[in-house]
Design a protein around this motif. Sequence first.
Motif, PDB file in Angstrom:
ATOM      1  N   GLY A  61       0.803  -1.222   0.000  1.00  0.00           N
ATOM      2  CA  GLY A  61       0.000   0.000   0.000  1.00  0.00           C
ATOM      3  C   GLY A  61       0.835   1.269   0.000  1.00  0.00           C
ATOM      4  O   GLY A  61       0.421   2.288  -0.566  1.00  0.00           O
ATOM      5  N   VAL A  62       2.004   1.209   0.614  1.00  0.00           N
ATOM      6  CA  VAL A  62       2.809   2.413   0.799  1.00  0.00           C
ATOM      7  C   VAL A  62       4.013   2.470  -0.138  1.00  0.00           C
ATOM      8  O   VAL A  62       4.330   3.525  -0.701  1.00  0.00           O
ATOM      9  CB  VAL A  62       3.291   2.513   2.269  1.00  0.00           C
ATOM     10  CG1 VAL A  62       4.233   3.689   2.451  1.00  0.00           C
ATOM     11  CG2 VAL A  62       2.095   2.621   3.212  1.00  0.00           C
ATOM     12  N   LEU A  63       4.695   1.337  -0.315  1.00  0.00           N
ATOM     13  CA  LEU A  63       5.992   1.389  -0.985  1.00  0.00           C
ATOM     14  C   LEU A  63       5.943   1.676  -2.492  1.00  0.00           C
ATOM     15  O   LEU A  63       6.755   2.476  -2.985  1.00  0.00           O
ATOM     16  CB  LEU A  63       6.756   0.095  -0.721  1.00  0.00           C
ATOM     17  CG  LEU A  63       8.256   0.164  -1.046  1.00  0.00           C
ATOM     18  CD1 LEU A  63       8.932   1.291  -0.264  1.00  0.00           C
ATOM     19  CD2 LEU A  63       8.931  -1.160  -0.736  1.00  0.00           C
ATOM     20  N   PRO A  64       5.049   1.047  -3.278  1.00  0.00           N
ATOM     21  CA  PRO A  64       5.060   1.342  -4.722  1.00  0.00           C
ATOM     22  C   PRO A  64       4.954   2.828  -5.066  1.00  0.00           C
ATOM     23  O   PRO A  64       5.731   3.314  -5.900  1.00  0.00           O
ATOM     24  CB  PRO A  64       3.872   0.531  -5.257  1.00  0.00           C
ATOM     25  CG  PRO A  64       3.777  -0.625  -4.327  1.00  0.00           C
ATOM     26  CD  PRO A  64       4.105  -0.055  -2.970  1.00  0.00           C
ATOM     27  N   PRO A  65       4.054   3.590  -4.437  1.00  0.00           N
ATOM     28  CA  PRO A  65       4.037   5.031  -4.733  1.00  0.00           C
ATOM     29  C   PRO A  65       5.337   5.733  -4.326  1.00  0.00           C
ATOM     30  O   PRO A  65       5.785   6.657  -5.015  1.00  0.00           O
ATOM     31  CB  PRO A  65       2.847   5.558  -3.912  1.00  0.00           C
ATOM     32  CG  PRO A  65       1.987   4.375  -3.671  1.00  0.00           C
ATOM     33  CD  PRO A  65       2.920   3.229  -3.553  1.00  0.00           C
ATOM     34  N   PHE A  81       6.834 -11.374 -11.486  1.00  0.00           N
ATOM     35  CA  PHE A  81       6.614 -10.560 -12.686  1.00  0.00           C
ATOM     36  C   PHE A  81       5.158 -10.121 -12.803  1.00  0.00           C
ATOM     37  O   PHE A  81       4.708  -9.748 -13.893  1.00  0.00           O
ATOM     38  CB  PHE A  81       7.027 -11.350 -13.929  1.00  0.00           C
ATOM     39  CG  PHE A  81       8.513 -11.576 -14.022  1.00  0.00           C
ATOM     40  CD1 PHE A  81       9.343 -10.659 -14.643  1.00  0.00           C
ATOM     41  CD2 PHE A  81       9.087 -12.715 -13.462  1.00  0.00           C
ATOM     42  CE1 PHE A  81      10.708 -10.859 -14.716  1.00  0.00           C
ATOM     43  CE2 PHE A  81      10.452 -12.929 -13.532  1.00  0.00           C
ATOM     44  CZ  PHE A  81      11.264 -12.002 -14.158  1.00  0.00           C
ATOM     45  N   ILE A  82       4.433 -10.153 -11.683  1.00  0.00           N
ATOM     46  CA  ILE A  82       2.996  -9.840 -11.737  1.00  0.00           C
ATOM     47  C   ILE A  82       2.763  -8.407 -12.187  1.00  0.00           C
ATOM     48  O   ILE A  82       1.781  -8.107 -12.885  1.00  0.00           O
ATOM     49  CB  ILE A  82       2.338 -10.115 -10.360  1.00  0.00           C
ATOM     50  CG1 ILE A  82       0.835 -10.332 -10.512  1.00  0.00           C
ATOM     51  CG2 ILE A  82       2.613  -8.994  -9.368  1.00  0.00           C
ATOM     52  CD1 ILE A  82       0.492 -11.645 -11.131  1.00  0.00           C
ATOM     53  N   GLU A  83       3.665  -7.504 -11.808  1.00  0.00           N
ATOM     54  CA  GLU A  83       3.531  -6.104 -12.224  1.00  0.00           C
ATOM     55  C   GLU A  83       3.760  -5.978 -13.727  1.00  0.00           C
ATOM     56  O   GLU A  83       3.028  -5.264 -14.424  1.00  0.00           O
ATOM     57  CB  GLU A  83       4.531  -5.251 -11.438  1.00  0.00           C
ATOM     58  CG  GLU A  83       4.416  -3.758 -11.698  1.00  0.00           C
ATOM     59  CD  GLU A  83       5.496  -3.263 -12.635  1.00  0.00           C
ATOM     60  OE1 GLU A  83       5.371  -2.111 -13.105  1.00  0.00           O
ATOM     61  OE2 GLU A  83       6.439  -4.016 -12.901  1.00  0.00           O
ATOM     62  N   ARG A  84       4.744  -6.695 -14.251  1.00  0.00           N
ATOM     63  CA  ARG A  84       5.017  -6.665 -15.685  1.00  0.00           C
ATOM     64  C   ARG A  84       3.913  -7.363 -16.473  1.00  0.00           C
ATOM     65  O   ARG A  84       3.569  -6.957 -17.579  1.00  0.00           O
ATOM     66  CB  ARG A  84       6.358  -7.338 -15.970  1.00  0.00           C
ATOM     67  CG  ARG A  84       7.540  -6.584 -15.414  1.00  0.00           C
ATOM     68  CD  ARG A  84       7.853  -5.351 -16.241  1.00  0.00           C
ATOM     69  NE  ARG A  84       7.996  -4.171 -15.407  1.00  0.00           N
ATOM     70  CZ  ARG A  84       8.329  -2.978 -15.861  1.00  0.00           C
ATOM     71  NH1 ARG A  84       8.519  -2.781 -17.158  1.00  0.00           N
ATOM     72  NH2 ARG A  84       8.428  -1.956 -15.038  1.00  0.00           N
ATOM     73  N   ILE A  85       3.366  -8.433 -15.934  1.00  0.00           N
ATOM     74  CA  ILE A  85       2.262  -9.131 -16.595  1.00  0.00           C
ATOM     75  C   ILE A  85       1.051  -8.207 -16.712  1.00  0.00           C
ATOM     76  O   ILE A  85       0.364  -8.168 -17.738  1.00  0.00           O
ATOM     77  CB  ILE A  85       1.892 -10.416 -15.822  1.00  0.00           C
ATOM     78  CG1 ILE A  85       3.042 -11.432 -15.917  1.00  0.00           C
ATOM     79  CG2 ILE A  85       0.608 -11.034 -16.358  1.00  0.00           C
ATOM     80  CD1 ILE A  85       2.888 -12.646 -15.020  1.00  0.00           C
ATOM     81  N   GLY A  86       0.790  -7.428 -15.641  1.00  0.00           N
ATOM     82  CA  GLY A  86      -0.307  -6.472 -15.690  1.00  0.00           C
ATOM     83  C   GLY A  86      -0.114  -5.432 -16.787  1.00  0.00           C
ATOM     84  O   GLY A  86      -1.046  -5.097 -17.528  1.00  0.00           O
ATOM     85  N   ALA A 144      -0.900   1.625 -13.961  1.00  0.00           N
ATOM     86  CA  ALA A 144      -0.109   1.490 -12.737  1.00  0.00           C
ATOM     87  C   ALA A 144      -1.004   1.489 -11.509  1.00  0.00           C
ATOM     88  O   ALA A 144      -0.750   0.769 -10.536  1.00  0.00           O
ATOM     89  CB  ALA A 144       0.914   2.616 -12.653  1.00  0.00           C
ATOM     90  N   ALA A 145      -2.078   2.287 -11.541  1.00  0.00           N
ATOM     91  CA  ALA A 145      -3.011   2.332 -10.412  1.00  0.00           C
ATOM     92  C   ALA A 145      -3.724   0.993 -10.247  1.00  0.00           C
ATOM     93  O   ALA A 145      -3.926   0.509  -9.118  1.00  0.00           O
ATOM     94  CB  ALA A 145      -4.018   3.447 -10.614  1.00  0.00           C
ATOM     95  N   GLN A 146      -4.136   0.388 -11.354  1.00  0.00           N
ATOM     96  CA  GLN A 146      -4.802  -0.906 -11.291  1.00  0.00           C
ATOM     97  C   GLN A 146      -3.862  -1.984 -10.750  1.00  0.00           C
ATOM     98  O   GLN A 146      -4.259  -2.814  -9.918  1.00  0.00           O
ATOM     99  CB  GLN A 146      -5.304  -1.312 -12.674  1.00  0.00           C
ATOM    100  CG  GLN A 146      -6.518  -0.540 -13.161  1.00  0.00           C
ATOM    101  CD  GLN A 146      -6.919  -0.939 -14.573  1.00  0.00           C
ATOM    102  OE1 GLN A 146      -6.101  -0.901 -15.494  1.00  0.00           O
ATOM    103  NE2 GLN A 146      -8.171  -1.328 -14.746  1.00  0.00           N
ATOM    104  N   ILE A 147      -2.618  -1.964 -11.204  1.00  0.00           N
ATOM    105  CA  ILE A 147      -1.649  -2.956 -10.746  1.00  0.00           C
ATOM    106  C   ILE A 147      -1.344  -2.758  -9.263  1.00  0.00           C
ATOM    107  O   ILE A 147      -1.235  -3.725  -8.496  1.00  0.00           O
ATOM    108  CB  ILE A 147      -0.360  -2.869 -11.587  1.00  0.00           C
ATOM    109  CG1 ILE A 147      -0.663  -3.240 -13.036  1.00  0.00           C
ATOM    110  CG2 ILE A 147       0.723  -3.785 -11.015  1.00  0.00           C
ATOM    111  CD1 ILE A 147       0.470  -2.966 -13.988  1.00  0.00           C
ATOM    112  N   GLY A 148      -1.232  -1.499  -8.830  1.00  0.00           N
ATOM    113  CA  GLY A 148      -1.029  -1.224  -7.410  1.00  0.00           C
ATOM    114  C   GLY A 148      -2.169  -1.742  -6.563  1.00  0.00           C
ATOM    115  O   GLY A 148      -1.963  -2.284  -5.471  1.00  0.00           O
TER     116      GLY A 148
END
Length: 402
Positions: free
Chosen positions: A158-162, A231-236, A243-247
């Motif tokens: 919730g915090v780190l990706p942003p 690789f879930i972020e890259r798959i998204g 980026a918001a949806q993946i987050g």
Amino acid sequence: MQDTQPPGLEGQQRDGIPGRIALVAGHCAGLMDIVSLPVWVGMVLIGQLGLQPQLAGALATLFLAAVVLSSLCFAPRLNRLRRERITPTAYALAGLCFAGMMFSRDYAALAGLHAVAGLAVGCGLSMTHGTMGASTNPHRLAAIAFTALAVLAIAFFGVLPPLVQRLGANAFFATMAGVMGVAALCTLIAFPAHWKLAPPSQAGVRLPSQVWFGMAGVSLMTLNHAMVFGFIERIGGWHGYTAAQIGLVLVVSGIANLFPSALAGLLDRRWSATAVVCIGPLVQAAAGLLVTQGNSFSMYVISASLLISVLAFTHIFAFGLLARQDPTGRVVASSPVMIMTGSAGGPLLGGVLAQHLGYGSLGWAALAIGLLAAVSFRLGARDKSSATPVHATATTQGRAHG
């Protein structure tokens, strides 16, 4: 593997709260690398540092391989080491290595720091998990530890990706250094050194063959997890999601992981552990296939959540089984070997497949690996020909408790 009750341990004691807190802190720090793979590989190494998927996966694999080597060294010597001193020292060293990554972008330097950090984490996690095996109920303590890890994962995603998007890769490295530092402090203050494991001489040196099949099954499940979820972020992004949806998916995955861990603790001895460990890999394989081949965002969310929650649920049952089969603690002390052997190959395998065959190929690889894991657990459940003193002790006492 067989569903047995906990075998007798030397110095059986009541599990004090400070000791459990210290072990949970060590567990969370030791497995944060698995939780953080999507941010670590996808957002930091590829997104922020600009590495190719294969090179990024190689760095994560180097770290995880170092964890395996370290655990292979320390786990067999668990009963002969000063666990209360080694554990905080190991996590402190890992924290220093992650802090050092903030000051270099040279690939060779990063590789060296990843390797040393992995060696330190493997040592600390072996001491932690081996001591967890000495608790009065290893299954329940593992469930508490995984639930705490799930709570930490929610905050992490919730915090780190942003923060990484705004501040860059150093936000991730500083966070990991902080997590390791907290674990070092907790284990320094309250590590339960008085929890005693039975020495190998009391349980027989040879381990039952079922244990090895169970260890292989855990490794294959973690291989699947690291290969796809790393690789879930890259798959998204490959599916065209924002980026918001993946987050959002990462946060939902963390929340979803709360319930299986807690549920596994409640279902201790109510559900057949053998059935759980045989079915779990199949569910994980299906999730891996759907997350890459699905054509809707809702399927992507559900499948990504299943990937991590099924692994946690299944691993808790496997941890309890293995702890009961081996009262010396050597097997559960080797948990980093089981977890990281698979996890070490996952990022590299996923990176190679993604770079040469596309992200869709990860789903079909997940299906094949999941089937292998299920077969491994099934063989462990059926192979009873190699009964040893450890096995006999566990079975006899299980009947006595039954």
